[in-house]
Design a protein around this motif. Structure first.
Motif, PDB file in Angstrom:
ATOM      1  N   PRO A  43      -8.895  12.919   6.490  1.00  0.00           N
ATOM      2  CA  PRO A  43     -10.043  13.798   6.219  1.00  0.00           C
ATOM      3  C   PRO A  43     -11.395  13.188   6.589  1.00  0.00           C
ATOM      4  O   PRO A  43     -12.325  13.923   6.905  1.00  0.00           O
ATOM      5  CB  PRO A  43      -9.954  14.046   4.705  1.00  0.00           C
ATOM      6  N   LEU A  44     -11.507  11.864   6.555  1.00  0.00           N
ATOM      7  CA  LEU A  44     -12.806  11.263   6.874  1.00  0.00           C
ATOM      8  C   LEU A  44     -12.973  11.059   8.382  1.00  0.00           C
ATOM      9  O   LEU A  44     -13.995  10.571   8.834  1.00  0.00           O
ATOM     10  CB  LEU A  44     -12.984   9.933   6.137  1.00  0.00           C
ATOM     11  N   PRO A  46     -12.538  13.733  10.991  1.00  0.00           N
ATOM     12  CA  PRO A  46     -12.155  15.126  11.267  1.00  0.00           C
ATOM     13  C   PRO A  46     -11.717  15.360  12.714  1.00  0.00           C
ATOM     14  O   PRO A  46     -11.055  16.358  12.997  1.00  0.00           O
ATOM     15  CB  PRO A  46     -13.427  15.926  10.950  1.00  0.00           C
ATOM     16  N   GLU A  94      -5.774   3.548  -4.284  1.00  0.00           N
ATOM     17  CA  GLU A  94      -7.065   3.025  -3.813  1.00  0.00           C
ATOM     18  C   GLU A  94      -6.859   1.570  -3.429  1.00  0.00           C
ATOM     19  O   GLU A  94      -6.258   0.808  -4.190  1.00  0.00           O
ATOM     20  CB  GLU A  94      -8.089   3.047  -4.940  1.00  0.00           C
ATOM     21  N   PHE A  95      -7.361   1.170  -2.298  1.00  0.00           N
ATOM     22  CA  PHE A  95      -7.228  -0.222  -1.893  1.00  0.00           C
ATOM     23  C   PHE A  95      -8.241  -0.551  -0.811  1.00  0.00           C
ATOM     24  O   PHE A  95      -8.918   0.331  -0.266  1.00  0.00           O
ATOM     25  CB  PHE A  95      -5.808  -0.525  -1.420  1.00  0.00           C
ATOM     26  N   PRO A 109     -12.533   0.297   2.826  1.00  0.00           N
ATOM     27  CA  PRO A 109     -11.990   0.944   1.636  1.00  0.00           C
ATOM     28  C   PRO A 109     -11.148   2.175   1.997  1.00  0.00           C
ATOM     29  O   PRO A 109     -11.485   2.900   2.937  1.00  0.00           O
ATOM     30  CB  PRO A 109     -13.229   1.365   0.849  1.00  0.00           C
ATOM     31  N   ASN A 110     -10.081   2.366   1.255  1.00  0.00           N
ATOM     32  CA  ASN A 110      -9.172   3.489   1.510  1.00  0.00           C
ATOM     33  C   ASN A 110      -8.768   4.140   0.209  1.00  0.00           C
ATOM     34  O   ASN A 110      -8.614   3.461  -0.813  1.00  0.00           O
ATOM     35  CB  ASN A 110      -7.865   2.994   2.145  1.00  0.00           C
ATOM     36  N   VAL A 111      -8.507   5.442   0.274  1.00  0.00           N
ATOM     37  CA  VAL A 111      -7.764   6.106  -0.789  1.00  0.00           C
ATOM     38  C   VAL A 111      -6.763   7.032  -0.109  1.00  0.00           C
ATOM     39  O   VAL A 111      -7.123   7.840   0.745  1.00  0.00           O
ATOM     40  CB  VAL A 111      -8.672   6.795  -1.833  1.00  0.00           C
ATOM     41  N   VAL A 113      -3.832   9.852  -0.708  1.00  0.00           N
ATOM     42  CA  VAL A 113      -3.197  10.808  -1.615  1.00  0.00           C
ATOM     43  C   VAL A 113      -1.846  11.137  -0.979  1.00  0.00           C
ATOM     44  O   VAL A 113      -1.794  11.780   0.075  1.00  0.00           O
ATOM     45  CB  VAL A 113      -4.060  12.074  -1.780  1.00  0.00           C
ATOM     46  N   ARG A 125      -2.812  12.291   2.692  1.00  0.00           N
ATOM     47  CA  ARG A 125      -4.189  12.420   3.152  1.00  0.00           C
ATOM     48  C   ARG A 125      -4.828  11.044   2.998  1.00  0.00           C
ATOM     49  O   ARG A 125      -4.985  10.541   1.889  1.00  0.00           O
ATOM     50  CB  ARG A 125      -4.932  13.498   2.361  1.00  0.00           C
ATOM     51  N   TYR A 127      -7.847   8.886   3.214  1.00  0.00           N
ATOM     52  CA  TYR A 127      -9.313   8.800   3.269  1.00  0.00           C
ATOM     53  C   TYR A 127      -9.661   7.347   3.580  1.00  0.00           C
ATOM     54  O   TYR A 127      -9.631   6.491   2.695  1.00  0.00           O
ATOM     55  CB  TYR A 127      -9.924   9.218   1.943  1.00  0.00           C
ATOM     56  N   ALA A 129     -12.448   4.857   4.962  1.00  0.00           N
ATOM     57  CA  ALA A 129     -13.817   4.630   5.402  1.00  0.00           C
ATOM     58  C   ALA A 129     -13.770   3.582   6.518  1.00  0.00           C
ATOM     59  O   ALA A 129     -12.883   2.737   6.548  1.00  0.00           O
ATOM     60  CB  ALA A 129     -14.669   4.152   4.243  1.00  0.00           C
TER      61      ALA A 129
END
Lengths: 132, 137
Positions: A43-44, A46, A94-95, A109-111, A113, A125, A127, A129
């Motif tokens: 998602p980050l 697109p 989160e990591f 940084p990542n999350v 889902v 998904r 995410y 950065a």
């Protein structure tokens, strides 16, 4: 017993670390963590299309390996915090990816889902950065 | 007067609803939004250049800048969409995936900011949020 969602996530980050270290078996091994038909989106980012098959995942990890070759020597997942959710097959991880490069240490940084059914990732998904 | 405390879901919806009204120019939302957080709340952004915010006063100052920061016509109709809230095994923690979007002005591109917020709620207020977002609005 199939892998739990938590075990699947930890195996994913361990195998990504081996991939970055140059282990040529890892694109296939990593793709094997995903279901034949899956949905992995970013998602980050697109502009990046979702990955929908195990074969697409294998190509993705092969591309990652060539992209980092010569740039990143060591990659580690740190500050890992896996949240179980009220849906038993859904986790949120989160990591921080920490990468050693010729120019020093960079972090991202990542999350994620992530939904895992019968030990295979059916949806994720990611995410992520950008590395800074 | 009700004695029930706000749940994580209610706080999240109050947050994005307040932000929508604030971007539209309703400055009365600044105090209302700041009040959603604990006195010593901690907000960290990942993927955006913004510095972390510590405490309700920093949050109030942050929200006070929003109407000017988002005054451009392309932010018309700014709102949160595609909201998915996940309850975690920790009763204090929810994770909200959503997008901040706008209708735009027909010339410049509208906002389309994908977000994932990990929010810790205590006693009906936001204690901590870790906001994963893309860099540019």
């Amino acid at each position: 017993m199939p892998r739990t969602p938590q075990e699947t996530f930890h195996e994913l980050t361990e195998r990504v670390a081996k991939l970055v270290a140059g282990d040529v078996d890892q694109p296939r091994e990593l793709a094997g963590l995903y279901a034949e038909n899956t949905h992995v989106s970013f998602p980050l980012a697109p502009d990046v299309e979702p990955l929908l098959t195990r074969e697409a995942l294998q190509e993705h990890f092969t591309a990652v390996a060539s992209h980092v070759a010569g740039n990143i020597t060591i990659l580690r997942a740190e500050q890992v915090h896996v949240h179980a959710t009220t849906e038993s097959d859904l986790i949120i991880a989160e990591f921080l990816y920490t990468a050693e490069t010729s120019g020093g240490t960079i972090t991202a940084p990542n999350v994620f889902v992530m939904r895992v059914v019968d030990g295979e990732i059916v949806e994720s998904r990611d995410y992520s950065a950008s590395l800074s | 007067m009700s004695t029930t405390t706000a749940t994580g879901h209610e706080l999240f919806h109050s947050l994005v609803d307040g932000v929508r009204r604030l971007v539209a120019g309703d400055r009365s939302q600044v105090d209302r939004l700041a009040a959603l957080y604990t006195e010593h709340a901690h907000v960290v952004y990942f993927g955006a250049p913004d510095e972390p915010l510590r405490g309700r006063e920093e949050l109030r100052a942050h929200f006070a800048k929003v109407p000017d920061r988002f005054a451009a016509p392309r932010y018309r109709g700014f709102r949160a969409e595609n909201i998915q809230i996940h309850d975690t095994a920790d009763p204090e923690v929810i994770v909200a995936e959503f997008a901040y979007v706008s209708d735009g002005d027909g010339a410049d591109p509208p906002a389309n900011l994908r977000c994932c917020f990990v929010i810790r709620v205590r006693n009906g207020q936001i204690l901590e949020t870790r906001d994963y977002v893309i860099g540019a609005l």
